[in-house]
Motif scaffolding. Structure first.
Motif, PDB file in Angstrom:
ATOM      1  N   ASN A  49       1.486  -4.833  -7.199  1.00 48.35           N
ATOM      2  CA  ASN A  49       1.070  -3.438  -7.267  1.00 48.35           C
ATOM      3  C   ASN A  49       0.098  -3.210  -8.418  1.00 48.35           C
ATOM      4  O   ASN A  49      -0.102  -4.089  -9.254  1.00 48.35           O
ATOM      5  CB  ASN A  49       2.274  -2.479  -7.297  1.00 48.35           C
ATOM      6  CG  ASN A  49       3.019  -2.518  -8.618  1.00 48.35           C
ATOM      7  OD1 ASN A  49       2.704  -3.285  -9.526  1.00 48.35           O
ATOM      8  ND2 ASN A  49       4.032  -1.671  -8.728  1.00 48.35           N
TER       9      ASN A  49
ATOM     10  N   ILE B 175      -3.506  -0.441  -9.609  1.00 50.97           N
ATOM     11  CA  ILE B 175      -4.341   0.750  -9.442  1.00 50.97           C
ATOM     12  C   ILE B 175      -5.767   0.363  -9.050  1.00 50.97           C
ATOM     13  O   ILE B 175      -6.323  -0.614  -9.572  1.00 50.97           O
ATOM     14  CB  ILE B 175      -4.316   1.605 -10.741  1.00 50.97           C
ATOM     15  CG1 ILE B 175      -5.075   2.918 -10.581  1.00 50.97           C
ATOM     16  CG2 ILE B 175      -4.807   0.815 -11.957  1.00 50.97           C
ATOM     17  CD1 ILE B 175      -4.839   3.899 -11.731  1.00 50.97           C
TER      18      ILE B 175
ATOM     19  N   GLY C 228      -8.257   4.899  -9.011  1.00 57.75           N
ATOM     20  CA  GLY C 228      -7.278   5.965  -9.237  1.00 57.75           C
ATOM     21  C   GLY C 228      -6.125   6.004  -8.263  1.00 57.75           C
ATOM     22  O   GLY C 228      -5.215   6.806  -8.419  1.00 57.75           O
TER      23      GLY C 228
ATOM     24  N   TYR D 235      -2.778   4.377  -6.246  1.00 58.18           N
ATOM     25  CA  TYR D 235      -1.697   3.410  -6.388  1.00 58.18           C
ATOM     26  C   TYR D 235      -1.725   2.443  -5.195  1.00 58.18           C
ATOM     27  O   TYR D 235      -1.737   2.867  -4.033  1.00 58.18           O
ATOM     28  CB  TYR D 235      -0.351   4.141  -6.448  1.00 58.18           C
ATOM     29  CG  TYR D 235       0.817   3.199  -6.498  1.00 58.18           C
ATOM     30  CD1 TYR D 235       1.206   2.613  -7.702  1.00 58.18           C
ATOM     31  CD2 TYR D 235       1.533   2.871  -5.349  1.00 58.18           C
ATOM     32  CE1 TYR D 235       2.265   1.725  -7.758  1.00 58.18           C
ATOM     33  CE2 TYR D 235       2.600   1.992  -5.396  1.00 58.18           C
ATOM     34  CZ  TYR D 235       2.961   1.425  -6.604  1.00 58.18           C
ATOM     35  OH  TYR D 235       4.008   0.539  -6.658  1.00 58.18           O
TER      36      TYR D 235
ATOM     37  N   ILE E  45       6.663   4.413  -0.735  1.00 55.24           N
ATOM     38  CA  ILE E  45       5.306   4.406  -1.297  1.00 55.24           C
ATOM     39  C   ILE E  45       4.355   5.234  -0.423  1.00 55.24           C
ATOM     40  O   ILE E  45       3.576   6.044  -0.931  1.00 55.24           O
ATOM     41  CB  ILE E  45       4.787   2.952  -1.426  1.00 55.24           C
ATOM     42  CG1 ILE E  45       5.629   2.165  -2.436  1.00 55.24           C
ATOM     43  CG2 ILE E  45       3.321   2.926  -1.813  1.00 55.24           C
ATOM     44  CD1 ILE E  45       5.749   2.793  -3.797  1.00 55.24           C
TER      45      ILE E  45
ATOM     46  N   HIS F 249       4.839   8.885  -0.892  1.00 53.55           N
ATOM     47  CA  HIS F 249       4.325   9.407  -2.161  1.00 53.55           C
ATOM     48  C   HIS F 249       2.804   9.284  -2.283  1.00 53.55           C
ATOM     49  O   HIS F 249       2.242   9.513  -3.349  1.00 53.55           O
ATOM     50  CB  HIS F 249       5.003   8.699  -3.349  1.00 53.55           C
ATOM     51  CG  HIS F 249       6.398   9.197  -3.590  1.00 53.55           C
ATOM     52  ND1 HIS F 249       7.476   8.747  -2.862  1.00 53.55           N
ATOM     53  CD2 HIS F 249       6.890  10.126  -4.441  1.00 53.55           C
ATOM     54  CE1 HIS F 249       8.578   9.372  -3.287  1.00 53.55           C
ATOM     55  NE2 HIS F 249       8.251  10.204  -4.229  1.00 53.55           N
ATOM     56  N   GLY F 250       2.161   8.895  -1.190  1.00 50.80           N
ATOM     57  CA  GLY F 250       0.698   8.899  -1.180  1.00 50.80           C
ATOM     58  C   GLY F 250       0.057   7.615  -1.683  1.00 50.80           C
ATOM     59  O   GLY F 250      -1.129   7.603  -1.999  1.00 50.80           O
ATOM     60  N   GLY F 251       0.827   6.532  -1.773  1.00 47.23           N
ATOM     61  CA  GLY F 251       0.260   5.252  -2.179  1.00 47.23           C
ATOM     62  C   GLY F 251      -0.377   4.516  -1.009  1.00 47.23           C
ATOM     63  O   GLY F 251      -0.115   4.839   0.153  1.00 47.23           O
TER      64      GLY F 251
ATOM     65  N   LYS G 290      11.590  11.866  -5.826  1.00 44.47           N
ATOM     66  CA  LYS G 290      10.645  12.450  -6.779  1.00 44.47           C
ATOM     67  C   LYS G 290       9.537  11.465  -7.171  1.00 44.47           C
ATOM     68  O   LYS G 290       8.385  11.857  -7.335  1.00 44.47           O
ATOM     69  CB  LYS G 290      11.412  12.874  -8.035  1.00 44.47           C
ATOM     70  CG  LYS G 290      10.714  13.961  -8.810  1.00 44.47           C
ATOM     71  CD  LYS G 290      11.574  14.531  -9.930  1.00 44.47           C
ATOM     72  CE  LYS G 290      10.703  15.435 -10.789  1.00 44.47           C
ATOM     73  NZ  LYS G 290      11.370  15.875 -12.020  1.00 44.47           N
ATOM     74  N   ALA G 291       9.901  10.208  -7.346  1.00 50.45           N
ATOM     75  CA  ALA G 291       8.934   9.187  -7.754  1.00 50.45           C
ATOM     76  C   ALA G 291       9.488   7.813  -7.374  1.00 50.45           C
ATOM     77  O   ALA G 291      10.692   7.660  -7.149  1.00 50.45           O
ATOM     78  CB  ALA G 291       8.698   9.246  -9.255  1.00 50.45           C
ATOM     79  N   VAL G 292       8.600   6.836  -7.299  1.00 49.82           N
ATOM     80  CA  VAL G 292       9.012   5.449  -7.057  1.00 49.82           C
ATOM     81  C   VAL G 292       8.529   4.612  -8.231  1.00 49.82           C
ATOM     82  O   VAL G 292       7.367   4.219  -8.308  1.00 49.82           O
ATOM     83  CB  VAL G 292       8.425   4.893  -5.733  1.00 49.82           C
ATOM     84  CG1 VAL G 292       9.007   3.517  -5.428  1.00 49.82           C
ATOM     85  CG2 VAL G 292       8.692   5.839  -4.583  1.00 49.82           C
TER      86      VAL G 292
ATOM     87  N   HIS H 273       9.688   1.373 -10.850  1.00 48.91           N
ATOM     88  CA  HIS H 273      10.630   0.270 -11.058  1.00 48.91           C
ATOM     89  C   HIS H 273      10.279  -0.515 -12.314  1.00 48.91           C
ATOM     90  O   HIS H 273       9.122  -0.567 -12.720  1.00 48.91           O
ATOM     91  CB  HIS H 273      10.590  -0.699  -9.874  1.00 48.91           C
ATOM     92  CG  HIS H 273      11.167  -0.139  -8.616  1.00 48.91           C
ATOM     93  ND1 HIS H 273      12.511  -0.152  -8.337  1.00 48.91           N
ATOM     94  CD2 HIS H 273      10.583   0.461  -7.548  1.00 48.91           C
ATOM     95  CE1 HIS H 273      12.734   0.407  -7.159  1.00 48.91           C
ATOM     96  NE2 HIS H 273      11.576   0.790  -6.652  1.00 48.91           N
TER      97      HIS H 273
ATOM     98  N   ASN I  33       6.168   0.313 -13.777  1.00 49.49           N
ATOM     99  CA  ASN I  33       5.074   1.023 -13.118  1.00 49.49           C
ATOM    100  C   ASN I  33       5.512   1.545 -11.765  1.00 49.49           C
ATOM    101  O   ASN I  33       6.593   1.226 -11.273  1.00 49.49           O
ATOM    102  CB  ASN I  33       3.794   0.168 -13.048  1.00 49.49           C
ATOM    103  CG  ASN I  33       3.874  -0.958 -12.048  1.00 49.49           C
ATOM    104  OD1 ASN I  33       4.901  -1.199 -11.405  1.00 49.49           O
ATOM    105  ND2 ASN I  33       2.784  -1.690 -11.909  1.00 49.49           N
ATOM    106  N   GLY I  34       4.667   2.429 -11.213  1.00 48.85           N
ATOM    107  CA  GLY I  34       5.013   3.031  -9.938  1.00 48.85           C
ATOM    108  C   GLY I  34       4.123   4.213  -9.628  1.00 48.85           C
ATOM    109  O   GLY I  34       3.001   4.308 -10.146  1.00 48.85           O
ATOM    110  N   ILE I  35       4.645   5.113  -8.781  1.00 49.19           N
ATOM    111  CA  ILE I  35       3.829   6.224  -8.294  1.00 49.19           C
ATOM    112  C   ILE I  35       4.594   7.544  -8.415  1.00 49.19           C
ATOM    113  O   ILE I  35       5.799   7.599  -8.141  1.00 49.19           O
ATOM    114  CB  ILE I  35       3.369   5.962  -6.832  1.00 49.19           C
ATOM    115  CG1 ILE I  35       2.435   7.058  -6.320  1.00 49.19           C
ATOM    116  CG2 ILE I  35       4.577   5.778  -5.892  1.00 49.19           C
ATOM    117  CD1 ILE I  35       1.764   6.713  -4.996  1.00 49.19           C
TER     118      ILE I  35
ATOM    119  N   GLY J 205       1.420  10.996  -6.248  1.00 51.25           N
ATOM    120  CA  GLY J 205       0.175  10.323  -5.893  1.00 51.25           C
ATOM    121  C   GLY J 205      -0.522   9.634  -7.054  1.00 51.25           C
ATOM    122  O   GLY J 205      -1.536   8.978  -6.854  1.00 51.25           O
TER     123      GLY J 205
ATOM    124  N   TYR K 252      -0.792   6.927 -10.292  1.00 55.38           N
ATOM    125  CA  TYR K 252      -0.282   5.647 -10.773  1.00 55.38           C
ATOM    126  C   TYR K 252       0.296   5.838 -12.177  1.00 55.38           C
ATOM    127  O   TYR K 252      -0.377   6.360 -13.073  1.00 55.38           O
ATOM    128  CB  TYR K 252      -1.405   4.607 -10.792  1.00 55.38           C
ATOM    129  CG  TYR K 252      -0.969   3.290 -11.376  1.00 55.38           C
ATOM    130  CD1 TYR K 252      -0.275   2.377 -10.594  1.00 55.38           C
ATOM    131  CD2 TYR K 252      -1.237   2.968 -12.698  1.00 55.38           C
ATOM    132  CE1 TYR K 252       0.141   1.167 -11.130  1.00 55.38           C
ATOM    133  CE2 TYR K 252      -0.825   1.761 -13.241  1.00 55.38           C
ATOM    134  CZ  TYR K 252      -0.139   0.873 -12.440  1.00 55.38           C
ATOM    135  OH  TYR K 252       0.288  -0.321 -12.974  1.00 55.38           O
TER     136      TYR K 252
ATOM    137  N   GLY L 234      -5.160   5.837 -14.471  1.00 60.49           N
ATOM    138  CA  GLY L 234      -3.700   5.871 -14.397  1.00 60.49           C
ATOM    139  C   GLY L 234      -3.094   6.654 -15.556  1.00 60.49           C
ATOM    140  O   GLY L 234      -3.764   6.912 -16.562  1.00 60.49           O
TER     141      GLY L 234
END
Lengths: 196, 196
Positions: free
Chosen positions: A86, A88, A91, A93, A123, A126-128, B47-49, B51, B86-88, B91, B93, B128
């Protein structure tokens, strides 16, 4: 000299543990190496920051010899709960998994685990930008396959359907990634085309 | 019963290697555990991903016993080339490092490595959201400190300047994160306030 299974011939009978070790270290190395080289090139050129996550390991026992580095003496491989890569890009993810198969006619879904698919769904929600890179190693072809395209095949399988994605579907619904010397698996070019 | 250094008293003289092992397993666990709990809550609530990456390990020797799981018999800790998390989120990063210190008056920059700072710079350049979570464990205070705020302190240090960030600067330039039972280190609330 190479044997049909891709292993080098060794000089003499070897211990079982050694032989297995060789299997392990060869597993999927080619695609992984190509992606690492690609990610390094992206990083060097300031194009994207994408890294492979370390292999998850459960550490049980560690030795601390005097005057030298700590040595892990007992540890086990853990199943990954996310995908391997993973980062970026422009901008956005980016999140993906890379898999190689020796199969020529389909991609076996057993290469992917259920919690990896669940992670991919999160993912996407969440828009990745999420996908798998599939290499048919004997055909020497690598494809970009969007996570959104993968999900229906996964659902079908869990309901007793086909346990693989036919090669021709991957050709049609995925994107072929040409091999380049400079950037071996230029998957960002597909992202440019598809998403950005 | 606990000794001043935070270790439990053990029954009898113990081997040096055992004692060191206890040190290792305690190192930074509290903040890490709190963040893991927080990330799990974020994930559960959709809410978020985000890890934690696995600890990077260089595997040297693996045993494959019959009928049981592969055992790693020799491996070494590698220095991380990126941050740990890191994660998302919405939308965006997200990328951060978490560090605990027993210091009360400043945060020693020796807690961070140069290539981690270089990684943070790349993330900021690519748009990011990048930061460190700093816990003063004896003060029981956790701060959100944006990567952009960290860089000047880092530059100063490399030019022979001060090798730590004063506590009062972290109070002023960072954001205090209150401890909550439900979400122990709610760093996304700071991101909402600062970036989104």
């Amino acid at each position: 000299m190479k044997y049909p299974n891709g292993q080098r011939k060794t000089h003499a009978p070897i211990q079982r543990s050694r032989q297995k070790k060789a299997d392990f270290s060869n597993r999927g190395m080619t695609l992984e190496e190509d992606i690492n080289q690609t990610n390094q090139a992206y990083l060097r050129e300031g194009k994207a920051v994408i890294h492979k996550k370390p292999t998850p390991v459960q550490i049980v026992d560690v030795d601390f010899p005097k005057r030298s580095a700590a040595v892990i003496r007992e540890a086990y491989f853990k199943q990954a709960s996310t995908t391997d890569y993973n980062g970026i890009y422009k901008g956005s993810y980016i999140d993906f998994e890379a898999k190689e198969t020796k199969n020529k006619t389909s991609f076996p879904l057993s290469n992917i685990h259920d919690h990896q698919v669940q992670h991919m769904k999160q993912i996407v929600e969440h828009g990745g930008i999420c996908f798998i890179l599939i290499r048919f190693s004997l055909l020497e072809e690598t494809f970009f396959f969007a996570a959104e395209k993968l999900f229906p095949y996964w659902e079908r399988q869990t309901k007793g359907g086909r346990k693989s994605i036919p090669y021709k579907d991957i050709q049609q619904e995925g994107h072929f990634i040409p091999f380049k010397f400079h950037i071996r698996v230029d998957y960002l070019s597909v992202i440019d085309e598809m998403y950005l």
